[in-house]
Design a protein around this motif. Structure first.
Motif, short mmCIF file in Angstrom:
data_model
loop_
_atom_site.label_atom_id
_atom_site.label_comp_id
_atom_site.label_asym_id
_atom_site.label_seq_id
_atom_site.Cartn_x
_atom_site.Cartn_y
_atom_site.Cartn_z
N ILE A 11 -23.97 67.48 38.53
CA ILE A 11 -23.00 67.82 37.50
C ILE A 11 -21.78 68.53 38.09
O ILE A 11 -20.64 68.24 37.72
CB ILE A 11 -23.65 68.72 36.43
CG1 ILE A 11 -24.76 67.94 35.72
CG2 ILE A 11 -22.62 69.22 35.41
CD1 ILE A 11 -25.61 68.78 34.81
N TYR A 12 -22.03 69.44 39.03
CA TYR A 12 -20.94 70.27 39.52
C TYR A 12 -21.29 70.83 40.89
O TYR A 12 -22.46 71.12 41.17
CB TYR A 12 -20.68 71.43 38.55
CG TYR A 12 -19.63 72.42 38.98
CD1 TYR A 12 -18.28 72.11 38.90
CD2 TYR A 12 -20.00 73.67 39.45
CE1 TYR A 12 -17.31 73.02 39.30
CE2 TYR A 12 -19.04 74.60 39.84
CZ TYR A 12 -17.69 74.26 39.78
OH TYR A 12 -16.74 75.16 40.16
N VAL A 13 -20.30 70.98 41.74
CA VAL A 13 -20.46 71.61 43.05
C VAL A 13 -19.47 72.76 43.16
O VAL A 13 -18.28 72.59 42.87
CB VAL A 13 -20.22 70.60 44.19
CG1 VAL A 13 -20.35 71.29 45.54
CG2 VAL A 13 -21.21 69.44 44.10
N VAL A 14 -19.94 73.93 43.56
CA VAL A 14 -19.06 75.08 43.75
C VAL A 14 -18.08 74.75 44.88
O VAL A 14 -18.50 74.31 45.96
CB VAL A 14 -19.87 76.34 44.09
CG1 VAL A 14 -18.94 77.51 44.39
CG2 VAL A 14 -20.81 76.69 42.95
N THR A 19 -17.97 81.19 46.30
CA THR A 19 -19.42 81.29 46.43
C THR A 19 -20.00 81.64 45.06
O THR A 19 -19.33 82.23 44.21
CB THR A 19 -19.83 82.37 47.44
OG1 THR A 19 -19.26 83.65 47.05
CG2 THR A 19 -19.36 82.02 48.83
N ARG A 20 -21.26 81.29 44.85
CA ARG A 20 -21.95 81.61 43.61
C ARG A 20 -22.17 83.12 43.49
O ARG A 20 -22.52 83.78 44.46
CB ARG A 20 -23.31 80.93 43.56
CG ARG A 20 -23.31 79.49 43.06
CD ARG A 20 -23.19 79.38 41.55
NE ARG A 20 -24.08 80.29 40.85
CZ ARG A 20 -25.36 80.03 40.61
NH1 ARG A 20 -25.89 78.90 41.02
NH2 ARG A 20 -26.11 80.90 39.97
N ALA A 21 -22.00 83.63 42.28
CA ALA A 21 -22.33 85.03 41.99
C ALA A 21 -23.52 85.04 41.03
O ALA A 21 -24.09 84.00 40.73
CB ALA A 21 -21.12 85.74 41.39
N ALA A 22 -23.89 86.23 40.55
CA ALA A 22 -25.13 86.36 39.76
C ALA A 22 -24.98 85.78 38.37
O ALA A 22 -24.00 86.02 37.68
CB ALA A 22 -25.51 87.84 39.66
N GLY A 23 -25.97 85.00 37.97
CA GLY A 23 -26.05 84.53 36.60
C GLY A 23 -25.82 83.05 36.44
O GLY A 23 -24.96 82.46 37.08
N PHE A 24 -26.64 82.43 35.58
CA PHE A 24 -26.48 81.03 35.20
C PHE A 24 -27.13 80.85 33.84
O PHE A 24 -28.19 81.41 33.57
CB PHE A 24 -27.15 80.10 36.22
CG PHE A 24 -27.15 78.66 35.80
CD1 PHE A 24 -26.03 77.87 36.01
CD2 PHE A 24 -28.25 78.11 35.18
CE1 PHE A 24 -26.02 76.54 35.60
CE2 PHE A 24 -28.25 76.78 34.78
CZ PHE A 24 -27.12 75.99 34.99
N LEU A 35 -21.57 79.61 34.86
CA LEU A 35 -21.91 80.35 36.07
C LEU A 35 -20.69 81.16 36.53
O LEU A 35 -19.59 80.99 36.00
CB LEU A 35 -22.38 79.40 37.18
CG LEU A 35 -21.51 78.22 37.60
CD1 LEU A 35 -20.40 78.65 38.54
CD2 LEU A 35 -22.38 77.16 38.26
N VAL A 36 -20.93 82.04 37.47
CA VAL A 36 -19.87 82.90 37.99
C VAL A 36 -19.65 82.58 39.46
O VAL A 36 -20.61 82.40 40.22
CB VAL A 36 -20.23 84.39 37.81
CG1 VAL A 36 -19.12 85.28 38.38
CG2 VAL A 36 -20.47 84.72 36.35
N GLU A 37 -18.38 82.51 39.86
CA GLU A 37 -18.02 82.26 41.25
C GLU A 37 -17.20 83.44 41.78
O GLU A 37 -16.49 84.10 41.02
CB GLU A 37 -17.20 80.96 41.38
CG GLU A 37 -17.98 79.73 40.97
CD GLU A 37 -17.13 78.48 40.92
OE1 GLU A 37 -17.71 77.38 40.90
OE2 GLU A 37 -15.88 78.59 40.87
N ARG A 38 -17.29 83.66 43.09
CA ARG A 38 -16.60 84.79 43.71
C ARG A 38 -15.82 84.32 44.93
O ARG A 38 -16.28 83.50 45.72
CB ARG A 38 -17.62 85.86 44.11
CG ARG A 38 -17.02 87.07 44.79
CD ARG A 38 -18.07 88.15 45.00
NE ARG A 38 -19.19 87.66 45.80
CZ ARG A 38 -19.21 87.66 47.13
NH1 ARG A 38 -18.17 88.12 47.81
NH2 ARG A 38 -20.27 87.21 47.78
N GLN A 39 -14.64 84.88 45.09
CA GLN A 39 -13.80 84.63 46.26
C GLN A 39 -13.19 85.97 46.66
O GLN A 39 -12.21 86.42 46.08
CB GLN A 39 -12.71 83.62 45.94
CG GLN A 39 -11.86 83.20 47.14
CD GLN A 39 -10.73 82.28 46.73
OE1 GLN A 39 -9.78 82.73 46.05
NE2 GLN A 39 -10.80 81.01 47.11
N GLY A 40 -13.81 86.64 47.63
CA GLY A 40 -13.37 87.99 47.99
C GLY A 40 -13.62 88.94 46.82
O GLY A 40 -14.73 89.04 46.31
#
Length: 208
Positions: A11-14, A19-24, A35-40
């Motif tokens: 369905i989806y690729v980060v 990068t993936r963060a906590a929670g889905f 979902l949550v993603e993080r960059q710095g």
């Protein structure tokens, strides 16, 4: 993956620079996942249609975001935000990113939270400002902007609720009494079930 055929579909690729963060989580109707993603220092909450996987950003912030929880019966989303100074807080926002606001919660920080089945209220662990005080189970009604105490606890750090929120099951964070307990809402009385024997009580996450 469909349970009938077990054929997998991506369905989806980060993206590589995130990068993936906590929670889905997945919405009640199964149409969207979150979902949550993080960059710095930058965090963004993503909504992904299950049918086509074209992600959109609902919220973006320079403080940590986690634990997206779709609101039952409504196109809303609860999520947690950890401010650089001060306790953690819970926020509510529409799927389109509009009407985002911090929910009114009592006292110190807000721990694990759960929607009621009808999406009218949020039940959560109220974390005290002072370590010597006990944590509480509280109930927030977003549409009325109200918050009330359901009961104090023997240091619950995670919990589950039955369908009508008349009984709770909690994992105690006490090292001296690492128990799994039932809490009756009417009597505000706890009954010990067993020891959870976990070195990290937050990972116990009991459910009915």
């Amino acid at each position: 993956s469909s349970l009938s055929g077990l054929r997998e579909r991506e369905i989806y690729v980060v993206p590589e620079d995130w990068t993936r963060a906590a929670g889905f989580s997945v919405s009640e109707d199964g149409l969207y996942c979150f979902l949550v993603e993080r960059q710095g220092e930058l965090h963004r909450l993503r909504m992904i249609p299950m049918a086509r996987g074209a992600a959109t950003t609902v919220v973006q912030a320079e403080t940590p975001i986690s634990d997206p929880m779709p609101r039952p019966k409504r196109a809303g989303l609860l999520y947690r935000r950890n401010e650089s100074q001060g306790p953690s807080s819970v926020w509510l926002v529409n799927y389109d990113g509009q009407q985002g606001r911090r929910l009114r919660t009592g006292g110190g920080g807000a721990g694990p939270a759960q929607w009621s089945p009808d999406g009218r209220t949020v039940v959560y662990i109220g974390l005290p400002d002072e370590k010597q005080k006990l944590s509480t189970i509280r109930e927030c009604t977003p549409d009325a902007n109200t918050d009330q105490v359901i009961s104090t606890t023997s240091q619950f750090v995670h919990f589950g609720r039955n369908s009508d929120a008349s009984v709770f099951v909690g994992a105690s964070g006490s090292k001296a009494a690492p128990y799994l307990l039932l809490l009756l809402r009417v009597a505000r009385r706890e009954l010990t079930l067993c020891e959870h024997r976990s070195s990290d009580p937050m990972l116990v996450a009991p459910v009915f």
